[in-house]
Design an enzyme around this catalytic site. Structure first.
Site, PDB file in Angstrom:
ATOM      1  N   HIS A  19       0.828  -1.156   0.011  1.00 29.68           N
ATOM      2  CA  HIS A  19      -0.018  -0.121   0.074  1.00 29.68           C
ATOM      3  C   HIS A  19       0.923   1.315   0.031  1.00 29.68           C
ATOM      4  O   HIS A  19       1.587   1.376   0.935  1.00 29.68           O
ATOM      5  CB  HIS A  19      -1.070   0.045   1.269  1.00 29.68           C
ATOM      6  N   GLU A 200      -7.815 -12.513   5.773  1.00 25.39           N
ATOM      7  CA  GLU A 200      -6.784 -11.680   6.437  1.00 25.39           C
ATOM      8  C   GLU A 200      -7.306 -11.994   7.978  1.00 25.39           C
ATOM      9  O   GLU A 200      -6.552 -12.444   8.652  1.00 25.39           O
ATOM     10  CB  GLU A 200      -6.637 -10.288   5.917  1.00 25.39           C
ATOM     11  N   ASP A 278       3.416  -5.094   2.282  1.00 17.12           N
ATOM     12  CA  ASP A 278       2.134  -4.638   2.857  1.00 17.12           C
ATOM     13  C   ASP A 278       2.227  -3.013   3.406  1.00 17.12           C
ATOM     14  O   ASP A 278       1.933  -2.184   2.433  1.00 17.12           O
ATOM     15  CB  ASP A 278       1.661  -5.441   4.019  1.00 17.12           C
TER      16      ASP A 278
HETATM   17  N1  HPA Z   1      -5.355  -4.974   5.177  1.00 22.20           N
HETATM   18  C1  HPA Z   1      -6.442  -4.145   5.245  1.00 22.20           C
HETATM   19  N2  HPA Z   1      -6.395  -2.904   4.943  1.00 22.20           N
HETATM   20  C2  HPA Z   1      -5.161  -2.165   4.752  1.00 22.20           C
HETATM   21  C3  HPA Z   1      -4.040  -3.005   4.655  1.00 22.20           C
HETATM   22  C4  HPA Z   1      -3.974  -4.590   5.049  1.00 22.20           C
HETATM   23  O1  HPA Z   1      -3.071  -5.208   5.026  1.00 22.20           O
HETATM   24  N3  HPA Z   1      -3.170  -2.212   4.516  1.00 22.20           N
HETATM   25  C5  HPA Z   1      -3.616  -0.994   4.190  1.00 22.20           C
HETATM   26  N4  HPA Z   1      -4.842  -1.082   4.434  1.00 22.20           N
HETATM   27 ZN    ZN Z   2      -2.533  -5.235   2.543  1.00 23.70          ZN
END
Ligand code: HPA
Ligand code: ZN
Length: 333
Positions: A19, A200, A278
Site C-alpha cells: 500500500h 486476513e 504490505d
Molecule cells: N489490510 C487491510 N487494509 C489495509 C491493509 C491491510 O493489510 N493495509 C492498508 N490497508
Molecule cells: Zn494489505
C-alpha cells in the site's frame, strides 16, 4: 552482510502487496503535516514510531488513516510514491504492483485526480531512473458504503490507462466481498483486473466469496484459507496466487511468531505464494527484511527462496515475456 541476506538482496523480485500510503515514513509524514498545516498527535519522529504498536487490524488502520491525512497536494503523492519505488529498486524489486486508497483521500476533500497524477508521475520517473516497472491498483475501502466505491470507479475511468486493477482493503470482518459484487463486475467490464484482501482476519468463507463474486485473479493475505481443505484444493488447482506479508501479519497479531506464518506450508501444498511488505513504514521492514525474517524462522533452503521469487513474477500481471525473462534471471543467481 550474511550469506542469506546477500543472497536475498541479489534476487530479482516482484512486490505485489504494497500500500503506497503504508510506505509513509514518519520523517515524510511530519514534514508534510508541517507544510500542509495538519495537526498530528506526534511530537517527534521517535514519538510516531513508538506509537506503532498494534493489537489487531483496526488499531493499525486508525494510525494509517491518521498518517495519510498529512498528504494533500500532487507533489505529496509524487514524493510518497517516488520514495517507495526508489527504496524497492534498491532491494532489487523489478516489478511493483502497488495499491492506493483513493477514498482515504477523497473523503477528506482531496481530488482523485490529484492523487493519481502524483502517483502516475512517480511511476513513470521511477521507471526511467531505476528501471523498475510499476502497475497501479486502486483499492476500495470495504468499510465504506458500496455507493462510495461506485463513485470512485466512476472517477477512475478518466484515468483508465494509468490504473491496472481494483482491490479491496480496510476493515475485513463484517465487510464481506459479496457486498462489492456489482462494482467489481462493472470494473471487470471496464477491463480492470481484480484482487482482494481476503481471509486476513475473516474466515475462509470470505476467500470463497472473493473468488466466486469478485472473480479475483490473486488473493491478498489468505491466511484463513487453511481452515477449509476444499478451498485450498481449489486455490492450488486453479493456480490462484496468494500474496503473504509476514512482518505485517505478526505486527497486527494474526500470528504470535514469524515461524507461524504459513509460507512454507503454502509452498509445500503447491500454492503460488509470494512474500511482500504490505505497509513497510508501519511494520518494520521492506521486502528484503520480510524475506529474511521468514527464511531464517522457517529455515528455508536457497531453492525454496528462489521458488518464492519466481512465484512473485509468475503471480504478477506483467507480460509473459517479462515474466519468463525474470524467472530465467532468478535461476542464474
Ligand atoms: N489490510 C487491510 N487494509 C489495509 C491493509 C491491510 O493489510 N493495509 C492498508 N490497508
Ligand atoms: Zn494489505
Amino acid at each position: 552482510m550474511t550469506n542469506l541476506s546477500d543472497f536475498i538482496s541479489k534476487l530479482p523480485k516482484a512486490e505485489l502487496h504494497l500500500h503506497l500510503e503504508g510506505t509513509l515514513e514518519p520523517e515524510m509524514m511530519l514534514e508534510k503535516a508541517k507544510k500542509n498545516g495538519i495537526k498530528l498527535p506526534y511530537k517527534s519522529i521517535e514519538d510516531a514510531r513508538n506509537a506503532y504498536r498494534f493489537k489487531d487490524l483496526q488499531s493499525f488502520l486508525d494510525l494509517y488513516y491518521l498518517g495519510v491525512s498529512s498528504l494533500v497536494d500532487e507533489q505529496d503523492f509524487f514524493d510518497l510514491a517516488y520514495a517507495y519505488f526508489k527504496k524497492a529498486a534498491s532491494q532489487n524489486v523489478r516489478r511493483a504492483e502497488v495499491f492506493f486508497d483513493p477514498q482515504a483521500h477523497t473523503r477528506r476533500g482531496v481530488d482523485f485526480g490529484t492523487v493519481i497524477k502524483g502517483i502516475h508521475r512517480a511511476a513513470v520517473k521511477a521507471e526511467d531512473d531505476f528501471g523498475i516497472s510499476a502497475g497501479i491498483i486502486m483499492s476500495f475501502l470495504r468499510d465504506m458504503p458500496v455507493s462510495s466505491a461506485e463513485e470512485t470507479l466512476e472517477q477512475a475511468l478518466q484515468y483508465r490507462s494509468w490504473i491496472m486493477g481494483v482491490g479491496l482493503d480496510s476493515k475485513e470482518l463484517g465487510n464481506p466481498p459479496s457486498k462489492f459484487e456489482n462494482v467489481f463486475k462493472r470494473a471487470s467490464d471496464e477491463g480492470f483486473i481484480a484482487v482482494a484482501h481476503a481471509g486476513e482476519e475473516a474466515p475462509a468463507e470470505y476467500v470463497w466469496e472473493a473468488i466466486k463474486f469478485l472473480k479475483v485473479a490473486r488473493i491478498d493475505h489468505g491466511y484463513h484459507m487453511f481452515e477449509d481443505q476444499s478451498l485450498v484444493i481449489y486455490v492450488v488447482h486453479n493456480r490462484i496466487p496468494v500474496t503473504m506479508c509476514p512482518l505485517a501479519s505478526v505486527a497486527v497479531e494474526y500470528f504470535k511468531d514469524i515461524k507461524d506464518v504459513p509460507v512454507k506450508k503454502a509452498i509445500d501444498l503447491g500454492i503460488i505464494v509470494s512474500i511482500n511488505s504490505d505497509d513497510p513504514a508501519y511494520f518494520g521492514g521492506y521486502i528484503n527484511e520480510n524475506y529474511e525474517a521468514v527464511a531464517e524462522a522457517l529455515n528455508l533452503t536457497f531453492s525454496e527462496i528462489k521458488q518464492i521469487t519466481k512465484n512473485s513474477f509468475l503471480s504478477s500481471f506483467w507480460s509473459d515475456k517479462e515474466k519468463e525473462k525474470y524467472i530465467a534471471n532468478v535461476d542464474k543467481i
